[in-house]
Design a protein around this motif. Sequence first.
Motif, short mmCIF file in Angstrom:
data_model
loop_
_atom_site.label_atom_id
_atom_site.label_comp_id
_atom_site.label_asym_id
_atom_site.label_seq_id
_atom_site.Cartn_x
_atom_site.Cartn_y
_atom_site.Cartn_z
N SER A 18 -14.77 -30.76 24.80
CA SER A 18 -13.32 -30.97 24.70
C SER A 18 -12.86 -30.60 23.30
O SER A 18 -13.50 -30.96 22.29
N VAL A 19 -11.74 -29.91 23.25
CA VAL A 19 -11.16 -29.47 21.98
C VAL A 19 -9.80 -30.13 21.84
O VAL A 19 -8.93 -29.98 22.71
N PHE A 20 -9.61 -30.87 20.76
CA PHE A 20 -8.37 -31.56 20.47
C PHE A 20 -7.82 -31.06 19.15
O PHE A 20 -8.57 -30.75 18.21
N HIS A 28 -6.99 -26.07 26.17
CA HIS A 28 -7.95 -25.47 27.08
C HIS A 28 -7.79 -23.96 27.02
O HIS A 28 -6.87 -23.42 26.38
N VAL A 29 -8.66 -23.28 27.73
CA VAL A 29 -8.53 -21.84 27.90
C VAL A 29 -7.25 -21.54 28.68
O VAL A 29 -6.90 -22.27 29.62
N ASN A 30 -6.54 -20.47 28.28
CA ASN A 30 -5.28 -20.01 28.87
C ASN A 30 -4.10 -20.88 28.48
O ASN A 30 -3.00 -20.69 29.02
N ASP A 31 -4.27 -21.82 27.56
CA ASP A 31 -3.13 -22.55 27.00
C ASP A 31 -2.46 -21.68 25.95
O ASP A 31 -3.12 -20.90 25.24
N PRO A 64 -29.39 -20.60 24.22
CA PRO A 64 -29.15 -22.02 24.58
C PRO A 64 -28.90 -22.90 23.36
O PRO A 64 -28.24 -23.92 23.46
N GLU A 65 -29.43 -22.49 22.20
CA GLU A 65 -29.26 -23.33 21.01
C GLU A 65 -27.80 -23.37 20.56
O GLU A 65 -27.36 -24.33 19.93
N SER A 66 -27.02 -22.34 20.90
CA SER A 66 -25.63 -22.29 20.45
C SER A 66 -24.77 -23.35 21.12
O SER A 66 -23.68 -23.65 20.61
N ASP A 67 -25.20 -23.93 22.23
CA ASP A 67 -24.39 -24.93 22.92
C ASP A 67 -24.21 -26.19 22.09
O ASP A 67 -23.27 -26.96 22.30
N SER A 68 -25.10 -26.43 21.16
CA SER A 68 -25.00 -27.66 20.37
C SER A 68 -24.06 -27.51 19.18
O SER A 68 -23.75 -28.51 18.53
N TYR A 69 -23.60 -26.29 18.86
CA TYR A 69 -22.72 -26.08 17.72
C TYR A 69 -21.27 -26.30 18.14
O TYR A 69 -20.87 -26.08 19.29
N HIS A 70 -20.45 -26.66 17.16
CA HIS A 70 -19.01 -26.76 17.38
C HIS A 70 -18.40 -25.36 17.53
O HIS A 70 -18.95 -24.37 17.03
N TYR A 71 -17.23 -25.29 18.16
CA TYR A 71 -16.49 -24.03 18.22
C TYR A 71 -15.92 -23.74 16.83
O TYR A 71 -15.28 -24.60 16.21
N THR A 72 -16.15 -22.54 16.36
CA THR A 72 -15.60 -22.14 15.06
C THR A 72 -14.60 -20.99 15.17
O THR A 72 -13.84 -20.76 14.23
N LYS A 530 -15.87 -35.37 20.94
CA LYS A 530 -14.67 -34.55 20.88
C LYS A 530 -14.67 -33.73 19.59
O LYS A 530 -15.07 -34.21 18.54
N GLN A 531 -14.18 -32.51 19.70
CA GLN A 531 -14.04 -31.65 18.53
C GLN A 531 -12.57 -31.57 18.17
O GLN A 531 -11.72 -31.19 18.99
N ILE A 532 -12.25 -31.92 16.94
CA ILE A 532 -10.88 -31.91 16.45
C ILE A 532 -10.73 -30.72 15.52
O ILE A 532 -11.45 -30.57 14.54
N VAL A 533 -9.77 -29.84 15.85
CA VAL A 533 -9.58 -28.60 15.11
C VAL A 533 -8.09 -28.45 14.81
O VAL A 533 -7.26 -29.27 15.22
N GLY A 534 -7.74 -27.36 14.11
CA GLY A 534 -6.35 -27.01 13.88
C GLY A 534 -5.80 -27.54 12.59
O GLY A 534 -6.41 -28.37 11.90
N ILE A 535 -4.61 -27.05 12.26
CA ILE A 535 -3.88 -27.46 11.06
C ILE A 535 -2.60 -28.16 11.53
O ILE A 535 -1.92 -27.66 12.42
N PRO A 536 -2.24 -29.29 10.94
CA PRO A 536 -0.98 -29.94 11.35
C PRO A 536 0.22 -29.04 11.07
O PRO A 536 0.18 -28.14 10.22
N ASP A 537 1.29 -29.32 11.81
CA ASP A 537 2.51 -28.51 11.66
C ASP A 537 3.08 -28.56 10.25
O ASP A 537 3.62 -27.58 9.75
N ASP A 538 2.99 -29.71 9.60
CA ASP A 538 3.68 -29.90 8.33
C ASP A 538 2.78 -29.72 7.12
O ASP A 538 3.13 -30.10 6.02
N GLU A 539 1.60 -29.16 7.30
CA GLU A 539 0.70 -29.02 6.16
C GLU A 539 1.17 -27.91 5.23
O GLU A 539 1.48 -26.81 5.65
#
Length: 963
Positions: A18-20, A28-31, A64-72, A530-539
């Motif tokens: 899950s990516v938040f 999600h994909v296609n968002d 298979p080892e790449s499944d344990s890494y976070h999305y970058t 959960k993986q939390i990514v992104g930059i806030p709108d007001d940064e």
Amino acid sequence: MTTEPTQPAPSKNTEKHSVFLKNGQQVHVNDHVYCSPTWAVRDCTPYSVARIMEFLKPEGKTGPESDSYHYTRVRLAWYYRPSDVTDRPVADSRLLLAAIYSEVCDINQIRSKCHVVHRDKITDLSGWKKRPDRFYFNKLFDPYIKREFEIIQSTDVRNIPENVRNTLIERYEFVVAEKEVIPDLTDTIRLCESCTEWCPTPDSVQCDRCKRYFHMRCVNPPLLAKPSRGYGWTCAPCSRKHEEEVDSRDVRHGTPNDKRPLKSNAPAPRGRGRPRKDRTLAEKEESLPVKHFKMWPFRYFGQYTVAEDTLDPEDNIFPRTATRVGPKYQSNFPENGSAHIGPGKPSTDEERGEDRTIEVLSAVNDFTQAEVAEMIQCLEILKQVATAEAKRKSKNDEYFIAPSSSVDFLTEVVRQISDASLNGRSLSTVTLDMINSPRIEKWKAQPTKHYTDREWSKDEVAAFEDAIMTHNAELRAVREEVVVRSMPEVVRFYGHWKNKKIGEENERRKLAGPPPERDYPRFTAGSEEKQIVGIPDDEESVIAAPSKAPSCGACRTRESKMWYKAPKGLNTAFLCDNCGTNWRKYADLNVRPMREDSVPLGKRTEKREGTPLTAPPPKRPKRSSSIQSTPPPNGPVNNVPQLRCVACSRSGPMGKVLRCKKCALQIHAAVCGASFDPEEPEKWTCDLCANDDTLEASVYHDCLLCPRVRYEDKMQSGPFPDSFLRACKPTEGQGWAHVICSVFIPEVAYTDASTMKLVEGISTIPMRRWSQRREGAVVKCNDCPKEYHVPCALAFGNLFGFEIQPVKGTRKDSHVTTTFRGETGCMNAVMFCRDHSHSRRRIYGLCDTDDGGESALQIYVREYKQAQIGNTHGLLRKARRLDSLLAPHAESPPPPDPVLDNMECCQCHTQFSPAFYPSPTSPGSSLCHKCHWQTLPQPVVMTNGTVNGTGTEPAFAAEVQVK
């Protein structure tokens, strides 16, 4: 052809983790999301809108080892705004252009979610655009061929074969095509009446009577081309029926009474409609399923598409243009093998491929054993003869190469032997003279010319590296920063500099070893982290607590809960909450054109939303001094010193208002042509004080345009630092003139309008402008015949300013027009007495500035006071004015002969003069400017300031005295 099983549309749950976002939204994909780097990196540009195609692991991590890494990383399909691809203004800020273009970006550049839907899927467009973060599209822009295409739903395409249509509907949601092709695609399927197969538009023809379609090859006899525009074609049955009707004279050409509109295949026009209040339907439109095939929802199916290629899953989906195959771009040979090559004689394939058109360098592979032995024997003889010849030749002959070590010599020997064998001659006929022919120079390497530039200094290298940091490898922009070097020098130095940097980096890696592998974060085993990514709108774009109550650069409001950084080009560096959101998300700024400081202070009223224009403004409740409309300032108090300008009596900070470090003159930099260091404005000195050190002009500061005064009066009422008359500029005769005098007297010009130096043309002021009482040039009131000296009008309180008068379109070629504060026309310098009212006229003050920071005086001087210096030298212009001044009664002097330039005077033997003139006594000789005028009658200067009683201006006499 059978279709392969289609790929199902990816589900939103295909990602393994899950990516938040940091604002709590799950993606999600296609968002569809907003994507942008930090404020400083994106250079104040708004957010970009994109669709998430896939989440990616760290680069280089596979298996298979790449499944344990976070999305970058994340692959995004971009959308364009119309303003990104065209200069045409687009009022709809929610309209986007789709693109079949993707890019891999850092996953932390995602800001927040948004919704992008095709126009045909929106039932209420007006209500859709009223909701935040909602966009729509109906066209596609291809960034490679720079063209827009229409987008329609794949279910609307009907005029294609059934198997192709089913494949399009199963795989893709939309179809991309040219605008002129859309009516044909959306029409009912067209089948040939002869073979009952599909009729594509380029290969079919329609009967003009029965409206049926036929393949051009199915017509008997086959049609080679379609009818020309304006002509129709009828099939054989319709033609026979028409002939029978004509023969039976039973043809009736009646005119129908009802005028029905022609049937069109174009989609019906859409109206704005009423905003729909059903939010359930709007939310349903946001989550409508969209089919994707290999991560794309659309493909090109237009004018240059073969329908059967769509069945291939590996077919190219990108838009295409006309193919470059054919006589326009390539040479097509007919079946007989003949073609015209160029404008000359026709040639054939046999002629072009013959041996005489080919230079044979060697045919040793076709020699017999006897010929090979004879060739070796001949080669040894030639070597011996050549060696003997080499000993006989001079040792200083650097162009002679020994045969034993010369590859070029052996190549030429083999070529001559092969030529003798192919022509049936004996190999012994090859002599040393044939080998040493000038042809052997062809094989010699020519010396390479080496370019050696002068060594770059430390300052030049520093400027070059700073430009590289700013413009990267855009060497043309780098050349503009390094102005002392030419473009070839910059290109050559860039190659050496880059090679040096790469070498240093390689040496550093050899010493330090390979860089340590980056430690990417991993998921905890056996848990759904959960993986939390992104930059806030007001940064980085929010100003938490401004130091004082700011003003929005777009709507000019001073009340906002939050302040954002404004893009470049606005009047202030702040945006309110509403304008900041509109700019970042929708690239929309409703900039208010009216400036608050342009309205008189007593007439400013606040217009509230919903109040009529004619009603008085509502009373605002009194607020306590402790209640503020903006957040309280938490920063330090602004202690920037304010200086009062002597020209407009308004205050401003140091830099805009300058203060002379010697005489303490305080004046706006934009009204005195000041040149100073922006980083050290406190070191500025005025022109009069600077002349005390340089002595480039006269030490007497009398203005040549003002009336003459006695020395005692001057000591009592001289120009002090608190007067605008302290601002003076040197003249071409090393005298002085007040800035305001030289600006408002129309005959005066400047050599350099940017610095207002030097003042030219004082001698061209007509006599009617000079006062008979106390001399000095006068200016006339714009509304009455009263005349004033400029300093006298300034002392009386008369108004000096600039007025822009509109110019008709038919007269724009004969007038110089300019634009100031949105008003375009011819700018005039005007002066009004105190008795006249000018409230109804728009008069700009001397120090009034526009949005670019230029003052009205600065723009007027630049457009109307610049001397014509393009083709003449300053000394020559002055000499021509003196010519017309000293001999007004005589005939006009002969023009300088260009043949006599750079000659020698026959009397004083000087070679330096503004111009040379033919000598009247010695034909073929020349006179300098001084000796030429000594031969003419000398004028006598009268006591009243005239020359020979003709009324020439006394300013020239004053200027000559000063000089």
